[in-house]
Write a protein that holds these residues in place. Sequence first.
Motif, short mmCIF file in Angstrom:
data_model
loop_
_atom_site.label_atom_id
_atom_site.label_comp_id
_atom_site.label_asym_id
_atom_site.label_seq_id
_atom_site.Cartn_x
_atom_site.Cartn_y
_atom_site.Cartn_z
N ASN A 53 0.85 -1.21 0.00
CA ASN A 53 0.00 0.00 0.00
C ASN A 53 0.87 1.25 0.00
N HIS A 54 1.88 1.23 -0.86
CA HIS A 54 2.81 2.35 -0.98
C HIS A 54 3.20 2.43 -2.45
N HIS A 55 2.90 3.56 -3.08
CA HIS A 55 2.94 3.62 -4.54
C HIS A 55 3.95 4.63 -5.08
N SER A 70 8.17 8.89 -2.37
CA SER A 70 8.02 9.71 -1.16
C SER A 70 6.71 9.26 -0.50
N THR A 71 6.52 9.68 0.74
CA THR A 71 5.31 9.29 1.46
C THR A 71 4.39 10.49 1.54
N HIS A 72 3.31 10.44 0.78
CA HIS A 72 2.41 11.61 0.69
C HIS A 72 1.93 11.97 2.10
N ASP A 73 1.54 10.95 2.86
CA ASP A 73 0.93 11.20 4.19
C ASP A 73 1.92 11.89 5.14
C1 LIG Z 1 -5.57 5.67 1.28
C2 LIG Z 1 -4.25 4.99 0.91
O1 LIG Z 1 -4.01 3.92 1.80
C3 LIG Z 1 -3.11 5.98 1.09
O2 LIG Z 1 -3.38 7.08 0.25
C4 LIG Z 1 -1.75 5.38 0.71
C5 LIG Z 1 -1.70 4.88 -0.71
N1 LIG Z 1 -0.35 4.85 -1.26
C6 LIG Z 1 0.60 5.71 -0.84
N2 LIG Z 1 1.77 5.84 -1.51
C7 LIG Z 1 2.70 6.73 -1.13
N3 LIG Z 1 3.85 6.85 -1.84
N4 LIG Z 1 2.48 7.53 -0.07
C8 LIG Z 1 1.37 7.48 0.67
O3 LIG Z 1 1.22 8.24 1.64
C9 LIG Z 1 0.35 6.52 0.30
N5 LIG Z 1 -0.77 6.41 1.00
#
Ligand SMILES: C[C@H](O)[C@H](O)[C@H]1CNC2=NC(N)=NC(=O)C2=N1
Length: 93
Positions: A53-55, A70-73
């Motif tokens: 769950n990391h894209h 990078s980690t969006h969150d």
């Molecule tokens: C809702 C979903 O779980 C989140 O948006 C996940 C999805 N994939 C993600 N990928 C990345 N690179 N950063 C994130 O913060 C992230 N959050």
Amino acid sequence: MKALTEEQIVDKLKDFQGWDYHENSLHTALEFENFKDAFTVMTRIAFEAEKLNHHPDWSNVYNTLEIYLSTHDAGGVTEKDFELAAIIDQLVN
Ligand SMILES: C[C@H](O)[C@H](O)[C@H]1CNC2=NC(N)=NC(=O)C2=N1
């Protein structure tokens, strides 16, 4: 999850060949024999990204693939980005 400092990132990157720290992300640029090979690797990365769950933020032009992690969150680079980078390295090497 908290973003790592630039110092921590640069230090951890010492263990990664072919990756650099660019625009608040881990970055690598890959070149393949042809488009099919590039897209095959993208497909394999996609399945791993789903599991994690990391894209990636990525761009494919013919036989090249550019990846930014990078980690969006967290608004920066976290351990999850290094985890996915390590998985990508296993897939391409
Ligand atoms: C809702 C979903 O779980 C989140 O948006 C996940 C999805 N994939 C993600 N990928 C990345 N690179 N950063 C994130 O913060 C992230 N959050």
